[in-house]
Design a protein around this motif. Sequence first.
Motif, PDB file in Angstrom:
ATOM      1  N   VAL A 158      -5.241  -6.938  32.346  1.00  0.00           N
ATOM      2  CA  VAL A 158      -6.365  -7.630  32.096  1.00  0.00           C
ATOM      3  C   VAL A 158      -7.129  -8.094  30.891  1.00  0.00           C
ATOM      4  CG1 VAL A 158      -8.160  -9.702  33.565  1.00  0.00           C
ATOM      5  CG2 VAL A 158      -5.804  -8.242  34.796  1.00  0.00           C
ATOM      6  N   LEU A 159      -7.746  -7.046  30.490  1.00  0.00           N
ATOM      7  CA  LEU A 159      -8.869  -6.948  29.491  1.00  0.00           C
ATOM      8  C   LEU A 159      -7.638  -7.483  27.950  1.00  0.00           C
ATOM      9  CD1 LEU A 159     -10.487  -3.923  30.341  1.00  0.00           C
ATOM     10  CD2 LEU A 159     -11.307  -6.272  30.257  1.00  0.00           C
ATOM     11  N   SER A 160      -5.931  -7.351  27.976  1.00  0.00           N
ATOM     12  CA  SER A 160      -6.148  -8.088  26.752  1.00  0.00           C
ATOM     13  C   SER A 160      -6.149  -9.354  26.889  1.00  0.00           C
ATOM     14  CB  SER A 160      -4.896  -7.905  27.280  1.00  0.00           C
ATOM     15  OG  SER A 160      -4.197  -6.544  27.252  1.00  0.00           O
ATOM     16  N   PHE A 161      -6.435  -9.981  27.073  1.00  0.00           N
ATOM     17  CA  PHE A 161      -6.519 -11.451  27.008  1.00  0.00           C
ATOM     18  C   PHE A 161      -8.797 -11.681  27.007  1.00  0.00           C
ATOM     19  CE2 PHE A 161      -2.747 -13.129  28.287  1.00  0.00           C
ATOM     20  CZ  PHE A 161      -2.212 -12.493  29.506  1.00  0.00           C
ATOM     21  N   PRO A 162      -8.808 -12.495  26.041  1.00  0.00           N
ATOM     22  CA  PRO A 162      -9.865 -13.030  26.042  1.00  0.00           C
ATOM     23  C   PRO A 162     -10.377 -14.068  27.402  1.00  0.00           C
ATOM     24  CG  PRO A 162      -8.985 -13.469  23.910  1.00  0.00           C
ATOM     25  CD  PRO A 162      -8.042 -12.820  24.619  1.00  0.00           C
ATOM     26  N   GLN A 163     -10.793 -13.950  28.056  1.00  0.00           N
ATOM     27  CA  GLN A 163     -11.807 -14.644  29.006  1.00  0.00           C
ATOM     28  C   GLN A 163     -10.780 -15.948  28.589  1.00  0.00           C
ATOM     29  OE1 GLN A 163     -15.661 -12.193  30.237  1.00  0.00           O
ATOM     30  NE2 GLN A 163     -14.853 -13.238  31.470  1.00  0.00           N
ATOM     31  N   VAL A 164     -11.457 -17.103  27.414  1.00  0.00           N
ATOM     32  CA  VAL A 164     -10.706 -18.548  27.736  1.00  0.00           C
ATOM     33  C   VAL A 164      -9.472 -18.434  27.433  1.00  0.00           C
ATOM     34  CG1 VAL A 164     -11.151 -20.003  25.511  1.00  0.00           C
ATOM     35  CG2 VAL A 164     -13.370 -18.140  25.614  1.00  0.00           C
TER      36      VAL A 164
END
Lengths: 321, 294, 606
Positions: free
Chosen positions: B131-137
Amino acid sequence: MKASILKFVIKRIALGLLTLFIVSLLIFAVTQAFPADPAEAMLGREATPEALAALRADFGLDKPIVVQYTNWLFGILRGDLGTSYATSISVSEYIGPRVSASFFLLLIAAVGSIPLSIVIGANAALRRDRKFDTASSLVSLILAAMPEFVVGTILTIIFSTTIWQLLPAVTYLEVGAPPWSDISGLILPVLTLLIAVTPYVSRVMRAAMIEVLESDYVEMARLKGMDERTVLWRHAMPNAVGPAFQVIALNLAYLAGGVIIVERLFNFPGIGSALADAVRSRDLPVIQFLALIIAGVYVLTNLLADIGTVLVTPRLRTRLK
Amino acid sequence: MSEVKQSADQFVDERPPSLMRQGFKLRRTQIGAVLALLLMSVALVGPFLAPFGSTEYVDLPNTLNVPGTVFGTDYFGQDILSRFLFGGRTILILAFLATSIGITLGTTLGLTAAYLRGRADEVIMRALDVVLSFPQVLLSLLVISMFGPSNVLIIFTVGLSTTPRIARIIRGAAIGVVERDFISAAEALGESRRRVVFAEVLPNVTSSLLVEMNLRLTYSVGLIASLAFLGFTPEPNAANWGLMIQENRVALTEQPWGVILPAVALALMTIGTGLIGDGLSRVSAGIDRGGKGE
Amino acid sequence: MTDCHEFLQALIVEEKVSSGLRIVDLRLNVAATGNDIVDGVNLTIEKGRVLGLVGESGSGKTTVGLAVLSHARRGVEVAHGQIFCGDTEVLGLDAEAKRKIRGGLVSYVPQDPASSLNPALRIGLQLIEVLEAHDFGGSAEARKARIKEMMVEVLLPTDDEYLERYPHQLSGGQQQRVGLAMAFACRPSVLVLDEPTTGLDVSTQEHVLKTIRQLTRDHGVAALYITHDLAVIADLADDVAVMYSGRIVEQGTVAEIFKNPGHPYTRHLVAAAPDIVGKKAIIGLAGRAQSPGKRPVGCAFAPRCELAEDACRVEFPALVSISTRHNVACIKANQTPSRVVASAKSESTQKIGEPVVELVGVSAGYSGNQVVHDVSLTIRKGECLALVGESGSGKTTVSRAIGGLHREWTGSIRLNGHELKTMARQRAIEDRLAIQYVFQNPYGSLNPRRTVGDSIVRPLLISGKSKDTARRSVLEVLDKVSLPSSYANKYPDQLSGGERQRIAIARALVSEPEVLVCDEVTSALDVLVQAAIVDLLGDLRRQLGLAMLFVTHNLPLVRSIADQVAVMCEGRIVEVGPSESVIGNPQQQYTQSLISATPSIERSMR
């Protein structure tokens, strides 16, 4: 390079690739959850069944999901990125020129922010609790708290429209034109990105430096008679860099997301604004590919950070077996 | 220098006040609290004070001096002040809910990973890493692109992407606590795992938790406003600070208030919560530890 | 008058020339409040002599040591005084001059070698930079040669590969020797050593002390050795100065101080120090020294002193000479010295009962590495068995296995005949409550977020007692460990280390256990507090008929607390038997070398 270090690097890269693979699966899965039929969405409700079927065959939408996924993945690896639903040109044609523009923007922001934050952070730590420190920490805090589109907007208000009219409010670049052809238009976007990242990294740098400067071994260096210069550069810095590495990478990766918003704000023709458009028009192939790139940059920077931290910390380096 | 022996006989006769009390002694925390409360009140109470409706047509678009209004009309002829007063509520409520989800999930996962260590820790953290591999935006955009921007979805994605970031921090704090002897003492008594984690470990990471909570709230407000700015709100016509900035940007030179008001409001709100968080973190760590924690 | 004055002046001049280190009327303050940390400190150390500066934590001894290098930690300032290293007064120097003397004229050997060496730099570099900073030798080759010389003197390898290592690749003893090499490299005239052997194994400590003794004699260095360990002082030092609450309360030669201690505090220190030879009983002292700003007017020791009277509380006593080179800061100094005696106790002959805990063939490890090999032990009701060994011997692992805190062990551990499961959580509740564990670190063994009462009451609530019964038991047990019942509402960070250990013991006692496992419970405590805790444990054992396992690396302490002792080395039991015979007449070589390496006051005084 020693064999153990090489092995470690390879292991980490393999792990990164695995993560990327899982990420691609996720991206594909999410985008496949699309409730409506993409063919219908493209042609409209009145389209004949034959036209719909033809379109589906064209885009390979009639094949089972697993096949679609593997086609997509191998396509990307081959360089065939698919065709954009919205514009009907190949994704690579659509995106290609924008990628370099965005990377240029990111590069300047990254290259600018790293030395800037190291210098600010280290200085704040050295002049701890004095004017520079309290001032820079307050300014950092204020800049870091605001969302970047607000920062960008306020910069625009100050420098472009309302208070002064020095800089253009948006860039006037054509897609594919070299970014450096509109320098004045680049200033605000780059500034916004810098402000998005530098405050946090400088605060971490400050914290790392303070911890190092208060350590037993730095005190010992002073008690041995080392002059302040040597204490700072030979004894303190190398130990502060390790923890700073992780955060620098984290924040650079953050830029990969921030670019989406900043490009929109300043009409910069990069992949960020393309992504925003693609999401609005549900242009699946574009969304999938851009998401993959951005996530990929993220994973890559984290990977480099991990490897870098270990290489820079002798205690971790020698433990590699 | 930091020998246990030295510290074993450093004694404090008065109990130091709790983190919150100490934190609020600092000037910056107080200012932050004032700012945050002020803006949050505007956001929550504003709709009751607005002179016009949020979508009510008042006069010609982008006109400055319109009788009956303070700031004039926006791109669609609506009263800027009214839209401004209506525009903060959604952002604030969504941000609070999303952050709460993130905090609850993130803390549980972080504590569990830290306490169980070994295999379980690896598995949890690796899953979160994905999940952390994606920037939140990006994550929010992906999900929104598929299902459309509903309130529930926004809360869900923002909460989901916040979770691993909180989990990381809590895990880091908890790992230090888990090694201490009083945890072993509880285990020697045979206390259940759940009890040890929530009754023994959790109370000792509250300072990190409070600071993170604050940081994440600040960031969630920014994220949700950013999504609105990009055009992703549940109701395209409803007043929303982020959306207002986008809508009125084009006419910035003629009618600046449509952009200035929401921009300044967002700025002050996030600065306010940011100051609170900074005050708390100064007091808890003694040293500034920054980090957007992406 | 003038003759006297001239005479004194001449004396001072003479002193100046032959003295290595001279501290004159030193006062250091807390910068923010002006409260004194140390005051009225006067010390003289001649070249080639070692002066032991003795004191418990909070006495200010480290602050004095750092001041000799003209260094003060954050928040500390020099109020007045002078310090002469040779002919150079160091407190009044400017920044650059200060830098020059550090490492050159006067050197520092820190307490924790692991944290004092820079983890990011190779040790070769850390050694050579001292020489470079002081321009020693004049050329790179000369400096390299000097490094090799130093490495030989501290008994470390001289090859280049060794110098390429990072600090974490060295053992604790080796790290400390690197520290010594760095300190002696530029041939200083004065050396300050701050508890340099704390945390080292006894055998390593012996080597390091020998090296220090040799280097100081050979190089004619005046050495200030700061420590809390009286036995080390008896072994190494020529002179002693005792500090309490920031003041020097007694000074003299080693022989004088130990044979004839003049100050009540010194007498208590000597009475509380365990010894591997000679006396067995150690006597503690209640109370604690106050921190800067809270010290009482007059003699700081008066609140705890049995000889105190009103005159003591007026002003701090001046140093009075009771013998050649023996000064005491006490108005009762010249009275017949009283020996510290223990309060009369009914020494009922201890009834040793049946075996309560039996270990047979226990082996244990960490992640596959075996650290304990086939250990068998018996602990009887009413008896204290000491488990002794150096770090890495496996003693803590064994004790944790008994307590159900260690996962990987095989073999058999029986409680009153029936087998115990591996982990505490798997054991029956009666078994869990029957074996109680007390940890080493007083800081970490209590939950800082709970009141003391809450922490103590837990075992009772788990076993299903009602809240009222539980509360009463808490008050009873606080009384047993001699703490007031008001402590039940306090938080751990309001208490001293000794008080916290009492709470930890109370928590262990509240469930009326049969076995008490004490894991290095006094290692983090000062000597007077340690003696008091040992006293308490002894009393409790006799009153309650407990079976006790006392794990420690402190061999002298064993004589004061244990009936039986088992010596462990590298995971195996080397020797077992009654403590007096094992220590007085060791059969195994390992035990013999351990005992001979342990410093002893009595042995040094003979």
